[in-house]
Motif scaffolding. Structure first.
Motif, PDB file in Angstrom:
ATOM      1  N   SER A   1       0.917   3.997   1.708  1.00 44.43           N
ATOM      2  CA  SER A   1       1.444   4.535   2.968  1.00 44.43           C
ATOM      3  C   SER A   1       2.532   3.638   3.526  1.00 44.43           C
ATOM      4  O   SER A   1       3.364   4.079   4.315  1.00 44.43           O
ATOM      5  CB  SER A   1       0.313   4.710   3.984  1.00 44.43           C
TER       6      SER A   1
ATOM      7  N   TYR B   1     -10.936   5.603   4.471  1.00 44.25           N
ATOM      8  CA  TYR B   1     -10.023   4.964   5.415  1.00 44.25           C
ATOM      9  C   TYR B   1     -10.858   4.147   6.390  1.00 44.25           C
ATOM     10  O   TYR B   1     -11.811   4.663   6.985  1.00 44.25           O
ATOM     11  CB  TYR B   1      -9.194   6.012   6.166  1.00 44.25           C
TER      12      TYR B   1
ATOM     13  N   HIS C   1      -5.721   3.345  -5.856  1.00 46.92           N
ATOM     14  CA  HIS C   1      -4.886   3.728  -4.723  1.00 46.92           C
ATOM     15  C   HIS C   1      -3.788   4.659  -5.207  1.00 46.92           C
ATOM     16  O   HIS C   1      -2.981   5.134  -4.428  1.00 46.92           O
ATOM     17  CB  HIS C   1      -4.263   2.476  -4.098  1.00 46.92           C
TER      18      HIS C   1
ATOM     19  N   TYR D   1      -4.574  12.145   6.980  1.00 43.76           N
ATOM     20  CA  TYR D   1      -4.341  10.912   6.213  1.00 43.76           C
ATOM     21  C   TYR D   1      -4.095  11.227   4.738  1.00 43.76           C
ATOM     22  O   TYR D   1      -3.152  10.737   4.134  1.00 43.76           O
ATOM     23  CB  TYR D   1      -5.536   9.962   6.366  1.00 43.76           C
ATOM     24  N   THR D   2      -4.956  12.072   4.158  1.00 47.48           N
ATOM     25  CA  THR D   2      -4.776  12.468   2.764  1.00 47.48           C
ATOM     26  C   THR D   2      -3.405  13.111   2.586  1.00 47.48           C
ATOM     27  O   THR D   2      -2.666  12.818   1.642  1.00 47.48           O
ATOM     28  CB  THR D   2      -5.852  13.488   2.345  1.00 47.48           C
TER      29      THR D   2
ATOM     30  N   SER E   1      -9.701  -0.375   2.847  1.00 48.38           N
ATOM     31  CA  SER E   1     -10.392   0.878   3.124  1.00 48.38           C
ATOM     32  C   SER E   1     -11.885   0.766   2.827  1.00 48.38           C
ATOM     33  O   SER E   1     -12.657   1.616   3.243  1.00 48.38           O
ATOM     34  CB  SER E   1      -9.786   1.997   2.286  1.00 48.38           C
TER      35      SER E   1
ATOM     36  N   PHE F   1      -8.032   6.852  12.309  1.00 48.02           N
ATOM     37  CA  PHE F   1      -6.666   7.153  11.881  1.00 48.02           C
ATOM     38  C   PHE F   1      -5.808   7.647  13.054  1.00 48.02           C
ATOM     39  O   PHE F   1      -4.585   7.711  12.941  1.00 48.02           O
ATOM     40  CB  PHE F   1      -6.699   8.202  10.757  1.00 48.02           C
TER      41      PHE F   1
ATOM     42  N   ASP G   1       0.835  -1.197   0.000  1.00 44.66           N
ATOM     43  CA  ASP G   1       0.000   0.000   0.000  1.00 44.66           C
ATOM     44  C   ASP G   1       0.872   1.250   0.000  1.00 44.66           C
ATOM     45  O   ASP G   1       1.994   1.239   0.498  1.00 44.66           O
ATOM     46  CB  ASP G   1      -0.878   0.013   1.249  1.00 44.66           C
TER      47      ASP G   1
ATOM     48  N   GLY H   1      -8.140   4.963  -1.673  1.00 47.07           N
ATOM     49  CA  GLY H   1      -7.918   4.323  -0.386  1.00 47.07           C
ATOM     50  C   GLY H   1      -6.952   3.177  -0.539  1.00 47.07           C
ATOM     51  O   GLY H   1      -6.610   2.781  -1.655  1.00 47.07           O
ATOM     52  N   GLU H   2      -6.494   2.663   0.601  1.00 50.51           N
ATOM     53  CA  GLU H   2      -5.577   1.544   0.561  1.00 50.51           C
ATOM     54  C   GLU H   2      -6.364   0.255   0.679  1.00 50.51           C
ATOM     55  O   GLU H   2      -7.586   0.280   0.829  1.00 50.51           O
ATOM     56  CB  GLU H   2      -4.578   1.681   1.708  1.00 50.51           C
TER      57      GLU H   2
ATOM     58  N   VAL I   1      -2.993  -0.152   8.777  1.00 54.91           N
ATOM     59  CA  VAL I   1      -4.427   0.098   8.905  1.00 54.91           C
ATOM     60  C   VAL I   1      -4.989  -0.744  10.044  1.00 54.91           C
ATOM     61  O   VAL I   1      -4.537  -1.850  10.291  1.00 54.91           O
ATOM     62  CB  VAL I   1      -5.190  -0.223   7.604  1.00 54.91           C
TER      63      VAL I   1
END
Lengths: 294, 331, 338
Positions: free
Chosen positions: B191, C237, C221, C258-259, C47, C298, B189, C43-44, C286
């Protein structure tokens, strides 16, 4: 960066073993089979001590006692021997041969399969063609031919049955190993300088254990059946020692007059073979590695 | 060996594979890597960029001798390792390690973290006593910022980023000199990618590692590498120090690749060079320059011979016969 | 007054029943989609972005394994309005692939390997429009031409494995467009592709959208792709929308940490600053959806979190420029430099 603290232990996912057990438990017939196997093993191991008869004791006055007659729960045979004790003694032999032949064939088949799958190339072709060649012989004839030349005993029967039933395991293991062979974790071991033996037995074998267990369980069923065939045809366990197969042979003449002589050993074989097959099916579902991914 | 000698030197490397064959099929040869030469100095990080089918992963695997090269030579620490067998490679293996792309496939699912990270010691130093081994495993986990509480867990209990850390710990436990990282963040991912990249930069500095970093992502390569080589259909088409490359892209393929990479900044709009068509089949690459079938600058002469890798500027080599197509930096 | 939205999703929730209890994959998601608009859902993994779109297509397993909440009103071509979440399976089947289409990340798994691609496209046309086999095949040829497949009419008789990944994705797009849908849901359609091929596919989608005026929900993503294609962005998220707004303000002045973290963790190609500073990574991973934190999901990874953040979940509140942000501290952060 505070990654270390943030990397708290992952969610408590179930270990593969407990997930496999959960799937196995859902399989009703497999549970029944496992219970039946446990009962049979305990009965064969401990039962003879609890029954006040000698399996070889001939009592011509009490021949052909029907079940529950004269203190004999399963009746007696043409020589007046107690059928229940003979059935349990025969169970010891059949189950011993079943498990021992499974051990021999699984060990041999695993080594052949893992070697063929890991090394590949000409060695694989040679080994797997050998497997095909052995598979081409009708197993029962091979068994009878071998049995005809060798003095039948528990040990020789085990070896003979083992020698004719390892091919399935070899094929299963070879296929599994070949599919794992190019996986990254195997390459990783190779780039660490691991020896062939290390890769085969430390890295590959644990990943093939599921299919091996399944094949082994089914092999027990087949070995019990094989022993019964051979003994039924008179090449296996020799009277007066009892095996389920030679008890059936013995019962042939009295099929009409004393049917219980055939029914009990027949039922024992059916129960044993069916139980191991059910357990094998249950394990196949429970240990299916694909269900363990993610 | 002098101090300035490169740690890794690859010359004229070819890696071909036979495909098909069997009873009825026709046998073909895939020329996955074709005549590749480069050197990596001690402490340097060389980036290898290309798309699928460029041969970058095959090249990375050949350099650490996961395969037997078809032709050419690989020198490691001055020694020719191209033809060494398994036994002869064994003592060299700990000094060159590999990080895999897929953190799910590269860890044995039946082993615990302790066994996986300790495997190099079990293989290379079986005489080591358990306490010393445990100490080094704990140390390696600390390097990759994983808690020792994880030691007896299985790979499936971890997230992708954590698994990648386990794979890096395994690669680092023998304190290698040279590390090949094959797309180590592309399965993660967004992040998590930055965490792993920062970790790789930190261990590189801490251990003075020399690296070959393989990626399809130009931005990632640019962030991490001292020099970058761009591959197309098995050949290096451009190689230059990172900054020089990004200031002036000289090969038309590098330009197209660069312009196609989307940038997360809507205020930066670059002219887009859209390539037409697909990657040609590596079984039957075009004659001459392999890129000419999709190149907007192609000349008839491009079809006649494979252009040589020529030095267009100091340290900046390009495999293109035209020197009038250089493209400046974006924006 | 803005025109009536094509799709209006309110309070969508998707909960999976698992052995370890209910797993909330999507929580209280609301959005509107107008004709011609591209909404990027970012999103990851985990999410909830893909699950949300599958729920709209009703492609999630039925109850009791999955429970859906909320509503999703879709405005059909004939002017009728339907709640996608409450529609009978039959009626849904008539909409799906006809007025709402979907394309997936891996085209190979969505194409049937044993059928020729022409037949597969034609099948959808015959089912939805009742065309003759011949007319449907002819239309399939036109569609393949339109999505830029060279030698399209000959390729009708090709099998999926004859085509490259990029070509297969073009075939998938052709299939999705066979009945000129009003809404296209694209779930990571370029993630499995090389960047040069991705650029071609994005260009193609933009052209087709321009020609048809369809609305696109683009799930990805990849923030670079968002900047490339989106009009509006919705960041998710842990199953929640955490930031939503027009693309340029969200991407240049993100309000939710987060963004902001996502944008900063991507390296930039700038020859002058190259590799000089470490990337600002978002620490941690996450949260486990079965054990969500009580406050802001988050907060455990957030550099700006205060004790209050962990105590109670923040609301999704307007933050100017038509933007929604789910962060207690967005005002304080908006003033601080990014």
């Amino acid at each position: 960066m505070s990654a270390a603290e943030a990397l708290a232990p992952a969610p408590p996912a179930a270990r593969p073993r407990s997930r496999a057990w959960r799937r196995f438990r859902r399989h009703r017939l497999a549970l029944f089979g496992a219970a039946a196997i446990v009962v049979m093993v305990i009965a064969a191991a401990a039962g003879p001590w609890l029954i006040p008869f000698d399996p070889l004791h001939i009592d011509l006055r009490h021949r052909f006692q029907p079940p529950a007659g004269g203190g004999h729960l399963f009746g007696t045979d043409q020589l007046g021997r107690d059928l229940l004790i003979r059935l349990l003694m025969a169970g010891r032999i059949s189950l011993t041969i079943g498990f021992a032949a499974m051990t021999v064939s699984t060990a041999f088949g695993t080594v052949v399969g893992i070697t063929a799958g890991y090394y590949g190339g000409a060695l694989r072709i040679a080994l797997m063609r050998f497997v095909d060649a052995v598979l081409c012989f009708p197993q029962i004839f091979l068994l009878l031919v071998l049995a005809a030349f060798i003095q039948p005993s528990i040990a020789t029967l085990t070896l003979i049955i083992g020698a004719t039933s390892w091919m399935e395991v070899a094929r299963v293991v070879e296929g599994q190993v070949r599919s794992l062979r190019e996986r990254d974790f195997i390459l990783a071991a190779e780039t660490l300088g691991a020896s062939g033996r290390y890769v085969m037995f430390r890295e590959l074998l644990p990943n093939a254990i599921g299919p091996i267990i399944v094949a082994a369980t089914l092999t027990v069923a087949r070995a019990i059946l094989m022993e019964a065939y051979v003994s039924f045809l008179g090449y296996g366990i020799q009277p007066p020692m009892a095996s389920w197969g030679n008890m059936l042979n013995n019962a042939q003449e009295y099929l009409a007059s004393a049917p219980w002589l055939a029914i009990f050993p027949g039922a024992a074989i059916t129960l044993a073979v069916a139980s191991f097959n059910f357990v094998g099916d249950g394990l196949r579902d429970a240990l299916d590695a694909r269900l363990d991914l993610h | 060996m002098t101090a300035g000698a490169p740690l890794v030197e690859v010359t004229g490397l070819r890696q071909w594979f036979r495909v098909g064959g069997g009873f009825f099929g026709r046998q073909d040869t895939v020329r996955a890597v074709e005549d590749v030469s480069f050197a990596i100095a001690r402490g340097e990080v060389l980036g290898l960029v290309g798309e699928s089918g460029s041969g970058k992963s095959t090249l990375g695997r050949a350099v650490v001798r996961m395969s037997v090269p078809t032709a050419g030579t690989i020198r490691f620490e001055g020694r020719d390792i191209t033809r060494l067998g398994r036994r002869a490679l064994r003592p060299i293996r700990p000094r060159m390690q590999f990080i895999f792309q897929d953190p799910f496939a590269s860890l044995n699912p039946r082993m615990t973290v302790r066994q996986i990270v300790g495997a190099p010691l079990a293989i290379q130093r079986p005489e080591l006593d358990p306490a010393a081994r445990a100490g080094r495993v704990a140390e390696a986990l600390q390097t990759v910022e994983l808690s020792p509480a994880h030691l007896d867990r299985y790979p499936h209990e971890f997230s992708g980023g954590q698994r990648q850390r386990i794979g890096i710990a395994r690669a680092l436990i023998m304190e290698p000199r040279f590390l090949v990282a094959d797309e180590p963040v592309s399965a993660l991912d967004v992040s998590i990618q930055a965490q792993i990249l920062n970790l790789l930069i930190a261990v590189r500095q801490k251990l003075g590692l020399t690296m070959l970093f393989i990626s399809h992502d130009l931005a990632v390569v640019g962030h991490l590498c001292d020099r970058v080589a761009v591959m197309y259909l098995g050949r290096i088409v451009e190689i230059a120090p990172t900054r020089a490359l990004f200031r002036c892209l000289r090969h038309p393929y590098s330009q197209a690749l660069f312009s196609a990479a989307p940038v997360a900044d809507p205020t930066l709009r670059r002219p887009r060079i859209l390539l037409t068509g697909d990657l040609p089949s590596p079984l039957a690459p075009p004659s001459g320059c392999a890129f000419r079938s999709r190149c907007r600058h192609a000349l008839p002469a491009c079809a006649t011979a494979v252009p040589p890798l020529r030095e267009a500027a100091p340290g900046h080599a390009v495999r293109c016969i035209r020197d009038d197509v250089a493209l400046g930096p974006p924006g | 007054m803005a025109q009536e939205p094509l799709l209006e999703v309110s309070h969508l929730s998707v909960t999976f029943a698992t052995e370890n209890g209910p797993l909330p994959a999507v929580r209280d998601v609301s959005f509107r989609l107008s004709a011609g608009e591209t909404l990027a859902l970012v999103g990851e993994s985990g999410s909830g972005k893909s699950v949300a779109s599958l729920a709209l297509m009703r492609l999630v397993p039925p109850a009791p394994r999955v429970s859906l909440g909320g509503s999703a009103h879709f405005c059909a071509a004939d002017g009728s309005r339907h709640d996608l979440l409450a529609l009978a399976p039959d009626a849904m089947r008539r909409l799906r692939g006809n007025e709402i289409s979907m394309i997936f990340q891996e085209p190979m798994t969505s194409l049937n390997p044993v059928h020729r691609i022409g037949e597969q496209i034609a099948e959808a046309i015959i089912f939805h429009q009742g065309a003759s086999h011949r007319a449907a095949l002819a239309r399939a040829g036109e569609l393949l031409e339109k999505v830029g497949i060279p030698d399209a009419h000959r390729r009708l008789s090709a099998f999926p494995h004859h085509l490259s990944g990029g070509m297969r994705q073009r075939v998938m797009i052709a299939m999705a467009l066979a009945c000129t849908p009003r809404v296209l849901i694209a779930d990571e359609p370029t993630t499995a592709l090389d960047v040069t091929v991705q650029a071609q596919i994005l260009e193609l989608l933009k052209e087709l959208q321009h020609a048809n005026g369809m609305a696109v929900v683009f799930i990805t993503h990849n923030l670079g792709v968002v900047a490339e294609i989106a009009d509006r962005v919705m960041v998710m998220y842990a199953g929640l929308i955490v930031e939503e707004g027009a693309m340029v303000p969200v991407m240049t002045r993100p309000r939710m940490p987060y963004t902001r973290g996502l944008l900063h963790s991507v390296p930039r190609i700038d020859p002058e600053t190259l590799g000089s500073a470490p990337l600002t990574a978002i620490p941690g991973t996450v949260p486990d959806p079965l054990h969500l934190p009580p406050g802001c999901a988050f907060a455990p990874r957030c550099a700006h979190a205060e004790p209050a953040c962990a105590a109670a979940p923040p609301p999704l509140e307007p933050a100017g420029e038509g933007r929604l942000v789910r962060c207690r501290r967005w005002r304080a952060l908006a003033e601080a430099p990014a």
